[in-house]
Design a protein around this motif. Structure first.
Motif, PDB file in Angstrom:
ATOM      1  N   GLN A  16       0.785  -1.375   0.098  1.00 28.03           N
ATOM      2  CA  GLN A  16       0.052   0.017   0.044  1.00 28.03           C
ATOM      3  C   GLN A  16       0.946   1.192  -0.233  1.00 28.03           C
ATOM      4  O   GLN A  16       0.577   2.299  -0.622  1.00 28.03           O
ATOM      5  CB  GLN A  16      -0.977   0.092   1.330  1.00 28.03           C
ATOM      6  N   ARG A  19       2.039   1.942  -3.440  1.00 31.16           N
ATOM      7  CA  ARG A  19       0.810   2.377  -4.366  1.00 31.16           C
ATOM      8  C   ARG A  19       0.380   3.762  -4.061  1.00 31.16           C
ATOM      9  O   ARG A  19       0.312   4.637  -4.869  1.00 31.16           O
ATOM     10  CB  ARG A  19      -0.466   1.426  -4.121  1.00 31.16           C
ATOM     11  N   ASP A  20       0.626   4.195  -2.667  1.00 32.46           N
ATOM     12  CA  ASP A  20       0.292   5.439  -2.350  1.00 32.46           C
ATOM     13  C   ASP A  20       1.222   6.296  -2.859  1.00 32.46           C
ATOM     14  O   ASP A  20       0.828   7.660  -3.415  1.00 32.46           O
ATOM     15  CB  ASP A  20       0.223   5.540  -0.737  1.00 32.46           C
ATOM     16  N   LEU A  24      -1.031   5.059  -7.245  1.00 32.52           N
ATOM     17  CA  LEU A  24      -1.957   3.990  -8.167  1.00 32.52           C
ATOM     18  C   LEU A  24      -2.943   3.710  -7.486  1.00 32.52           C
ATOM     19  O   LEU A  24      -3.288   3.632  -6.270  1.00 32.52           O
ATOM     20  CB  LEU A  24      -0.829   2.930  -8.271  1.00 32.52           C
ATOM     21  N   ASP A  25      -4.080   3.459  -8.503  1.00 31.94           N
ATOM     22  CA  ASP A  25      -5.355   2.887  -8.089  1.00 31.94           C
ATOM     23  C   ASP A  25      -5.501   1.622  -8.826  1.00 31.94           C
ATOM     24  O   ASP A  25      -4.855   1.328  -9.562  1.00 31.94           O
ATOM     25  CB  ASP A  25      -6.454   3.884  -8.284  1.00 31.94           C
ATOM     26  N   SER A  28      -4.270   1.225 -12.495  1.00 32.70           N
ATOM     27  CA  SER A  28      -3.462   1.760 -13.006  1.00 32.70           C
ATOM     28  C   SER A  28      -2.541   0.782 -13.886  1.00 32.70           C
ATOM     29  O   SER A  28      -2.293  -0.268 -13.428  1.00 32.70           O
ATOM     30  CB  SER A  28      -2.877   2.543 -11.818  1.00 32.70           C
TER      31      SER A  28
END
Length: 81
Positions: A16, A19-20, A24-25, A28
């Protein structure tokens, strides 16, 4: 440093925090690049236009017309063929 496990299918789950950091979601897109030193880099491809604003700006760049661009492209293509 973060560690992940590669599944039998070759898939990984990005932590996470990564990704943060990369914004990125789900859905993505990212690229993996191996640089000249052999390091693997993750490049997010979903970048907003606002983020890219000014990225190519160079104060010493000379402005050219569309006609000048066409001539330059034509010359390059003829040299390439």
């Amino acid at each position: 440093m973060f560690s992940v496990t590669v599944a039998d299918t070759g898939q990984i789950t990005l932590p996470q925090a990564i990704r943060d950091y990369l914004n990125l979601d789900g859905g993505s897109k990212i690229d993996f690049i191996i640089d000249e030193e052999g390091q693997v880099r993750i490049i997010p491809l979903d970048v907003s236009v606002e983020t890219l604003s000014g990225i190519l700006y160079r104060p010493d760049r000379v402005k050219v017309t569309l006609e000048e661009m066409d001539v330059s492209i034509s010359e390059w293509v003829s040299d390439w063929q």
